[in-house]
Motif scaffolding. Sequence first.
Motif, PDB file in Angstrom:
ATOM      1  N   VAL A 149     -48.964  52.606 141.020  1.00 47.60           N
ATOM      2  CA  VAL A 149     -50.339  52.212 141.319  1.00 47.60           C
ATOM      3  C   VAL A 149     -51.021  53.424 141.949  1.00 47.60           C
ATOM      4  O   VAL A 149     -50.566  53.936 142.988  1.00 47.60           O
ATOM      5  CB  VAL A 149     -50.388  51.006 142.274  1.00 47.60           C
ATOM      6  N   LEU A 150     -52.089  53.889 141.303  1.00 48.20           N
ATOM      7  CA  LEU A 150     -52.850  55.037 141.790  1.00 48.20           C
ATOM      8  C   LEU A 150     -54.172  54.530 142.365  1.00 48.20           C
ATOM      9  O   LEU A 150     -54.838  53.697 141.733  1.00 48.20           O
ATOM     10  CB  LEU A 150     -53.109  56.023 140.652  1.00 48.20           C
ATOM     11  N   ALA A 151     -54.530  55.011 143.537  1.00 47.18           N
ATOM     12  CA  ALA A 151     -55.732  54.524 144.199  1.00 47.18           C
ATOM     13  C   ALA A 151     -56.467  55.686 144.855  1.00 47.18           C
ATOM     14  O   ALA A 151     -55.846  56.651 145.319  1.00 47.18           O
ATOM     15  CB  ALA A 151     -55.385  53.466 145.252  1.00 47.18           C
ATOM     16  N   GLY A 152     -57.786  55.580 144.883  1.00 46.36           N
ATOM     17  CA  GLY A 152     -58.581  56.621 145.514  1.00 46.36           C
ATOM     18  C   GLY A 152     -60.060  56.364 145.339  1.00 46.36           C
ATOM     19  O   GLY A 152     -60.481  55.296 144.873  1.00 46.36           O
ATOM     20  N   VAL A 153     -60.856  57.356 145.708  1.00 50.46           N
ATOM     21  CA  VAL A 153     -62.309  57.305 145.586  1.00 50.46           C
ATOM     22  C   VAL A 153     -62.729  58.342 144.560  1.00 50.46           C
ATOM     23  O   VAL A 153     -62.344  59.519 144.659  1.00 50.46           O
ATOM     24  CB  VAL A 153     -62.976  57.571 146.955  1.00 50.46           C
ATOM     25  N   ASP A 154     -63.496  57.931 143.557  1.00 48.48           N
ATOM     26  CA  ASP A 154     -63.858  58.837 142.466  1.00 48.48           C
ATOM     27  C   ASP A 154     -65.041  59.726 142.854  1.00 48.48           C
ATOM     28  O   ASP A 154     -65.531  59.701 143.992  1.00 48.48           O
ATOM     29  CB  ASP A 154     -64.143  58.049 141.184  1.00 48.48           C
ATOM     30  N   ASP A 155     -65.515  60.519 141.888  1.00 47.75           N
ATOM     31  CA  ASP A 155     -66.593  61.469 142.165  1.00 47.75           C
ATOM     32  C   ASP A 155     -67.912  60.779 142.485  1.00 47.75           C
ATOM     33  O   ASP A 155     -68.805  61.387 143.091  1.00 47.75           O
ATOM     34  CB  ASP A 155     -66.781  62.395 140.961  1.00 47.75           C
ATOM     35  N   GLU A 156     -68.068  59.541 142.090  1.00 46.65           N
ATOM     36  CA  GLU A 156     -69.284  58.787 142.395  1.00 46.65           C
ATOM     37  C   GLU A 156     -69.191  58.070 143.743  1.00 46.65           C
ATOM     38  O   GLU A 156     -70.124  57.352 144.131  1.00 46.65           O
ATOM     39  CB  GLU A 156     -69.563  57.776 141.291  1.00 46.65           C
ATOM     40  N   GLY A 157     -68.056  58.227 144.435  1.00 44.76           N
ATOM     41  CA  GLY A 157     -67.887  57.587 145.721  1.00 44.76           C
ATOM     42  C   GLY A 157     -67.445  56.147 145.647  1.00 44.76           C
ATOM     43  O   GLY A 157     -67.433  55.451 146.671  1.00 44.76           O
ATOM     44  N   LYS A 158     -67.043  55.672 144.473  1.00 39.42           N
ATOM     45  CA  LYS A 158     -66.608  54.288 144.304  1.00 39.42           C
ATOM     46  C   LYS A 158     -65.088  54.197 144.336  1.00 39.42           C
ATOM     47  O   LYS A 158     -64.387  55.126 143.917  1.00 39.42           O
ATOM     48  CB  LYS A 158     -67.124  53.725 142.977  1.00 39.42           C
TER      49      LYS A 158
END
Length: 252
Positions: A149-158
């Motif tokens: 499971v990969l999780a994070g905040v993308d370039d759009e901040g979502k």
Amino acid sequence: RLQASAPAPPPVPPPPAPSDQRRPARQKPTRSSMQTPMEHRWGPFADNGGTCLAVSGEDYVVLAADTRLSTGYRIHTRDSSKVTQLTDKCIIASCGMKADALTLHKNLKARIVMYEHKHRRQPSVTAIAQMLSTTLYYKRFFPYYTFNVLAGVDDEGKGAVYHYDAIGSFERCPYTTSGSGSSLVMSVLDAQLMKGNQTIATPAMSKQEIVEMSKDVLSSVGERDIHTGDAGEIFIVDGGGVTKARFELKLD
């Protein structure tokens, strides 16, 4: 006058019997008298259990995982994290075989360092998601026995959450779970987040409510799944980076 007769000759012994008649013939062992052969098998994979889950929000991600590492009924350690921070805005959790998970995380971090040296910046969550997929698919004939499971905040901040199988098939989803207790977790997430079975509209859960729900879910899974327990880790990823907290679970 009687004349003394000569003594009778000794009796001639009978000829020796043939060798095959001197002792009873040895009987061949039958199938019933033979010991049942024992078959030994070895496999390159092992499942070390554990459960993880991730939920994406508007501008954040919450990821939770337990710390038990076990095989069958044996607990190897009670303090083994399943989560690795890859960048300032991206983390990965891997359930399945711990040895393969360590190797996979090491390779991912090495690839990310190479990316940083070449591009002078950290890769985005979207780029890491694609790189993880190709890394897993490259090993499809002898795969990493990990369920990621990969999780994070993308370039759009979502917030972004990606779910993977062992050979690289993946999708972006609002929430997901993986590991030995995933079937127990998913129904709770469906009811609390998707709300597909509710007829009365309710407000969306806040970040703190999602954190508390994640703790409750892992605690409930620890009551039913012997491979989940000991302690839990909560990771919150947002624009400010990664925040980690720890809470206790059942030890038996």
